[in-house]
Motif scaffolding. Structure first.
Motif, short mmCIF file in Angstrom:
data_model
loop_
_atom_site.label_atom_id
_atom_site.label_comp_id
_atom_site.label_asym_id
_atom_site.label_seq_id
_atom_site.Cartn_x
_atom_site.Cartn_y
_atom_site.Cartn_z
N GLN A 51 4.42 -2.34 4.81
CA GLN A 51 3.53 -1.84 5.85
C GLN A 51 2.14 -2.40 5.59
OE1 GLN A 51 4.37 2.70 6.09
NE2 GLN A 51 5.24 2.07 4.14
N ASN A 52 1.78 -3.44 6.35
CA ASN A 52 0.53 -4.14 6.08
C ASN A 52 -0.69 -3.24 6.11
OD1 ASN A 52 1.73 -6.62 5.56
ND2 ASN A 52 1.86 -7.11 7.74
N ALA A 53 -0.65 -2.22 6.97
CA ALA A 53 -1.81 -1.33 7.09
C ALA A 53 -2.07 -0.55 5.80
CB ALA A 53 -1.60 -0.35 8.24
N PHE A 54 -1.06 -0.49 4.92
CA PHE A 54 -1.21 0.27 3.67
C PHE A 54 -1.18 -0.64 2.44
CE2 PHE A 54 0.96 3.53 6.48
CZ PHE A 54 -0.19 4.29 6.68
N ARG A 72 -3.01 9.87 4.43
CA ARG A 72 -2.68 8.44 4.48
C ARG A 72 -1.59 8.10 3.45
NH1 ARG A 72 -5.53 3.65 2.70
NH2 ARG A 72 -4.78 1.99 4.08
#
Ligand code: AMP
Ligand code: MG
Length: 470
Positions: A447-450, A435
Motif C-alpha cells: 500500500q504505497n500510501a503507507f 492510520r
C-alpha cells in the motif's frame, strides 16, 4: 448496544474465580474502537458515549457476570501458585452468529483479590500497543485475542511517572491458560482439575477424549502458533505459562515486538535479562511450557507412572515436530510448498546471509517474493549464488510467487511506529493510531500510501527495549 451473554465460566465452581466488578473511573472516553469486530459480535448500534461507560467498567450491562479468574504460572521459570486476574475482569461471554464463543474482558479495570502489590490499572501506552498489535496479528492470520476498544479513564496511573490510565476491552475464545491447569494441580485439587479439563475440552477440543489426546492437540496448536510467530519475526517477550493459552492463541501482549533486522538472539523486553524469551528461544520455551501442562495433567490419568512415561515421550517428540512445522513455514516464505529436508540448508543459508547483512526480516522476504531482494545484502556474489540455487529449486514460478505473497507480509507493526503512535496519542492525537490500524488491516498487500509505516527504523528511530509497562 445489545449483549446476549451466556456465561459458562461463571457457572463453574467457586474455586475458579472471585466475583468482582470493575472499579469505576472518573472520565471515560473512547480512544479507539473496532467497529468491524463489534459488528461480528452482533453488538448492534453503538453510541460512543454509552461505549465509554460500558468499556470503562462504569456501567455493567444486563446479563454480565463479572469475575476475576484464578490461575497460577511459571514466571521466568519460577512457579507462582497464585497469580490470577490482577487487573482484568471477565464481564461475560457472547456467542456470535457463527456460533463462536467470545470472552469479553476489561484489562486495566482496577484491583482484584489477585492484584498482589499492583494497582490493577494499565496506562495508555501498553493498552494502545495491545490494541494495534493484537489486531495486526489477527489480520496477519495468526490465532490471537482481539481488541474491541481502548478507553481512557481520566485517572492517572503511577509508574516511573504519572501516566494517563486506560482500559482495553479484550475479546478472546477463552482465557484458559496453562497456568489455570497448574493452579489446580499445585493445590492437588483433582476434582476441580477434572472440571477444568472437561470445560477446556468442551470449549476448545471437542474431539479430545482423554488427557493424552488433549495434550497432543494443545502441543500441535502451540507448535503451529510459535512457528507462525517466527515466520513473521514476532517475539512475544513473556511466554510465561500464565501467558500460554490452552487453545494455542496469542495472549497477553506486553513487551512484545516484531524484529526489524534479522537477529535470532533478538530480545526487546527490558525484564528479559538473560534472553529466556529471545526470538529463537521461543522454540525451546514452548516445549518447556508444554512440559508444565503435561505435569499438570498427570493426576487425571489412571496410572501415574505410565502417564509420566507417555507424556515425557510426547514432550521429547516436540523438537522434531517443531522442526517439521518450522520447515513448512519458512519454505513457504521461499515459495516452496512441499519442502524436503534438503530445503533446510537453503533456508539456513538465506537466514545467515540476512543476519550477516543485518537485513530487515520483513522487507527482505517481501522483496524476494516481489522479485528483487539484492539491495538487502552486503555480499552481492554470495546472495546471487544463493539466488541461483533457490531459482533452480522453484518448480513453478507462478505458484511460488502466490505462496510467497501470502506468507511474507508487506507490513508489520514496527516497534518505532508503535512508540511514535503512543507519543502522539499522549498528546491527544489519535490520527496515527487510526492510520496504523488501517494499514495493518491488509498486511500482505503493498500500500504505497503507507510506505513510511513499512520502512525499517533509522538508527535514531530504533527502539532497543520495550518496557513491560504494567
Ligand atoms: P502479565 O505478565 O502482564 O501477564 O501479568 C502477570 C501477572 O501480574 C498477572 O496475574 C496480572 O494480573 C498481574 N499484574 C500485572 N500488572 C498488574 C497491575 N498493574 N496490577 C495488578 N496486577 C497486575
Ligand atoms: Mg498475563
Amino acid at each position: 448496544m445489545i449483549f446476549e451473554f451466556d456465561n459458562t465460566y461463571s457457572r463453574l465452581p467457586d474455586a475458579f474465580f472471585t466475583r468482582q466488578g470493575p472499579e469505576p473511573v472518573s472520565q471515560p472516553e473512547v480512544l479507539a474502537w473496532n467497529a468491524g469486530l463489534a459488528q461480528d459480535l452482533g453488538l448492534g448500534a453503538i453510541d460512543m458515549a454509552q461505549a465509554a461507560q460500558i468499556f470503562s467498567g462504569n456501567q455493567t450491562p444486563d446479563g454480565a457476570a463479572p469475575l476475576a479468574q484464578a490461575y497460577a504460572g511459571h514466571q521466568f521459570g519460577h512457579f507462582n501458585p497464585q497469580l490470577g486476574d490482577g487487573r482484568a475482569i471477565l464481564m461475560g461471554e457472547i456467542v456470535d452468529a457463527t456460533g463462536q464463543r467470545h470472552d469479553i474482558t476489561l484489562k486495566g479495570s482496577g484491583r482484584t483479590p489477585y492484584s498482589r502489590g499492583g494497582d490493577g490499572r494499565a496506562w495508555l501506552g501498553p493498552v494502545l500497543r495491545e490494541f494495534i498489535v493484537s489486531e495486526a496479528m489477527y489480520h496477519l492470520g495468526i490465532p490471537t485475542t482481539r481488541a474491541l476498544a481502548a478507553v481512557a479513564t481520566g485517572d492517572a496511573v503511577y509508574r516511573e511517572t504519572a501516566q494517563p490510565g486506560a482500559i482495553l476491552t479484550r475479546v478472546a475464545s477463552s482465557h484458559l491458560r496453562v497456568g489455570t491447569f497448574e493452579y489446580f494441580a499445585a493445590r492437588r485439587d483433582h476434582e476441580n482439575l477434572k472440571t477444568l479439563f472437561d470445560y477446556a475440552v468442551s470449549r476448545h477440543y471437542p474431539l479430545a477424549s482423554d488427557p493424552a489426546s488433549f495434550l497432543d492437540a494443545v502441543i500441535e496448536r502451540q507448535i503451529k502458533l510459535v512457528t507462525q510467530w517466527m515466520g513473521i519475526g514476532f517475539i512475544h517477550g513473556v511466554m510465561n505459562t500464565d501467558n500460554c493459552h490452552i487453545a494455542g492463541i496469542t495472549i497477553d501482549y506486553g513487551p512484545c515486538a516484531f524484529m526489524d533486522q534479522y537477529n535470532p538472539r533478538q530480545v526487546y523486553s527490558s525484564i528479559d535479562q538473560y534472553g529466556r524469551y529471545a526470538y529463537e528461544a521461543q522454540r525451546n520455551i514452548i516445549m518447556w511450557n508444554m512440559a508444565q501442562l503435561a505435569t499438570s495433567l498427570v493426576p487425571l490419568m489412571p496410572d501415574q507412572d505410565e502417564a509420566i512415561a507417555a507424556f515425557t515421550a510426547k514432550i521429547h517428540a516436540m523438537p522434531d515436530d517443531f522442526n517439521t512445522q518450522w520447515l513448512r513455514v519458512f519454505a513457504a516464505k521461499l515459495g516452496i510448498a512441499n519442502p524436503t529436508e534438503q530445503d533446510r540448508a537453503l533456508i539456513a543459508q538465506f537466514l545467515n546471509l540476512m543476519e550477516a547483512s543485518q537485513a530487515d526480516f520483513t522487507n527482505t522476504f517481501y522483496d524476494l517474493g516481489a522479485g528483487d531482494a539484492a539491495a538487502h545484502f552486503k555480499d552481492q556474489s554470495a546472495f546471487q549464488s544463493w539466488q541461483d540455487t533457490w531459482r533452480a529449486r522453484i518448480v513453478d514460478d507462478t505458484t511460488a510467487r502466490a505462496l510467497m505473497a501470502q506468507s511474507n507480509p508487506w507490513i508489520i507493526p514496527r516497534n518505532h511506529q508503535i512508540e511514535a503512535m503512543i507519543n502522539t496519542a499522549l498528546n491527544g492525537d489519535m490520527t496515527q493510531l487510526e492510520r496504523l490500524a488501517i494499514a495493518l488491516t491488509n498486511p500482505y498487500t503493498k500500500q504505497n500510501a503507507f510506505a513510511d509505516l513499512a520502512s525499517p527504523p533509522t538508527p535514531e528511530q530504533e527502539i532497543k527495549a520495550t518496557f513491560c509497562g504494567t
